[in-house]
Design an enzyme around this catalytic site. Sequence first.
Site, PDB file in Angstrom:
ATOM      1  N   GLY A   1      -8.031   5.045  -8.225  1.00  0.00           N
ATOM      2  CA  GLY A   1      -9.106   4.366  -8.939  1.00  0.00           C
ATOM      3  C   GLY A   1      -9.257   2.936  -8.455  1.00  0.00           C
TER       4      GLY A   1
ATOM      5  N   ARG B   1       0.866  -1.185   0.000  1.00  0.00           N
ATOM      6  CA  ARG B   1       0.000   0.000   0.000  1.00  0.00           C
ATOM      7  C   ARG B   1       0.896   1.226   0.000  1.00  0.00           C
ATOM      8  NH1 ARG B   1      -4.035   3.166  -1.375  1.00  0.00           N
ATOM      9  NH2 ARG B   1      -5.413   3.911   0.301  1.00  0.00           N
ATOM     10  N   GLY B   2       0.896   1.953  -1.112  1.00  0.00           N
ATOM     11  CA  GLY B   2       1.836   3.053  -1.297  1.00  0.00           C
ATOM     12  C   GLY B   2       1.815   4.080  -0.189  1.00  0.00           C
TER      13      GLY B   2
ATOM     14  N   GLU C   1      -4.509  -7.159  -6.739  1.00  0.00           N
ATOM     15  CA  GLU C   1      -3.156  -7.719  -6.845  1.00  0.00           C
ATOM     16  C   GLU C   1      -3.053  -9.008  -6.033  1.00  0.00           C
ATOM     17  OE1 GLU C   1      -0.317  -3.739  -7.311  1.00  0.00           O
ATOM     18  OE2 GLU C   1       0.012  -5.158  -5.671  1.00  0.00           O
TER      19      GLU C   1
ATOM     20  N   ASP D   1       1.099   3.771   2.815  1.00  0.00           N
ATOM     21  CA  ASP D   1       1.575   3.252   4.110  1.00  0.00           C
ATOM     22  C   ASP D   1       3.087   3.100   4.162  1.00  0.00           C
ATOM     23  OD1 ASP D   1      -1.013   3.140   4.955  1.00  0.00           O
ATOM     24  OD2 ASP D   1      -1.180   0.954   4.946  1.00  0.00           O
ATOM     25  N   THR D   2       3.676   2.500   3.123  1.00  0.00           N
ATOM     26  CA  THR D   2       5.082   2.084   3.238  1.00  0.00           C
ATOM     27  C   THR D   2       5.968   2.471   2.055  1.00  0.00           C
ATOM     28  OG1 THR D   2       4.642  -0.080   2.213  1.00  0.00           O
ATOM     29  CG2 THR D   2       4.364   0.080   4.613  1.00  0.00           C
TER      30      THR D   2
END
Length: 306
Positions: free
Chosen positions: A107, A75-76, A141, A78-79
């Site tokens: 999106g 999750r971009g 994903e 977050d980390t």
Amino acid sequence: MDATIALMLIEAVLILLAIVIYKAVRLISPLHTIRPISIHESSKDDVDSIPMVCSPSNIIVAPPTTNYDVFLSFRGKDTHDSFSSYLYEALCDANLQTFMDHKLHKGDHISPVLLKTIEESEISLIIFSKDYASSTCCMDELVHIMSCRDKYQRVVIPIFYDIDPSNVRKQNGSFGDGFAKIKQRFSHNQEKVQNWTNALIQSTNLSGWDSKNIRPESKLIKKIVKDILSKLNGKSSFHFEGLVGIDHHIQKIEELLGKARIVGIWGMGGIGKSTLARVVFHVLKAQFEAFSFVEDASTQKSSSDT
């Protein structure tokens, strides 16, 4: 006359016997005879005579060619600027072909290119963080990663980053809060929601890493990289197709390396010395924290040499 009648009776008996044997064979043969059948055949006779059902789980699918050793799912928000980036750099430093999507997803749709990249990756690392399940792209994903694990026998490793694995498995706590939001948004598509839920449960049943158990973070990253190198070594990320008889030579080199620190491979050009050295390197590299393969490193005399 009597002889003629006797012959006619014998002939009739033989004909009746042949008919009985034929019918008996017809009754028995479907249970003991396997014949090719087209998947388009659908006659009642074929259905009744074949006591086996072919399900998708019986079908072996050839995996796509791997272009990456590792795929990072995270999750971009977050980390991206912390753990995921540090892990990515460590993987690259270990000469592992690693894919990291540096774009923050926006999106609800995951790109076909990203799906293809997952299929072409030997190992997928899933970095579960607090808001991982609040992203539909991350969840899609995850579903595709688990599908590739089942379909192509890809390796999947979960990493629980500042989140309890039980929260992911049960979709509760702060992790469950984010998942509840997208479940509400997609309440009209219960099949999609169920696929997400199944993927979360299945992934938490795999062997992985819990960031709370290994500190500092740099130590955790080193252990993850070493584990991936070991797994790639076991799956042989360097492909040996077409290298007939290479196993015997690898064994000989390993035996020599057990007795000496330097081993030279001598022979005429074109017989595969460099190939053998490269294969041995990929076989043994998981045993070391740092390594490098230098090809064509022959020294040349400078102009000042006499």
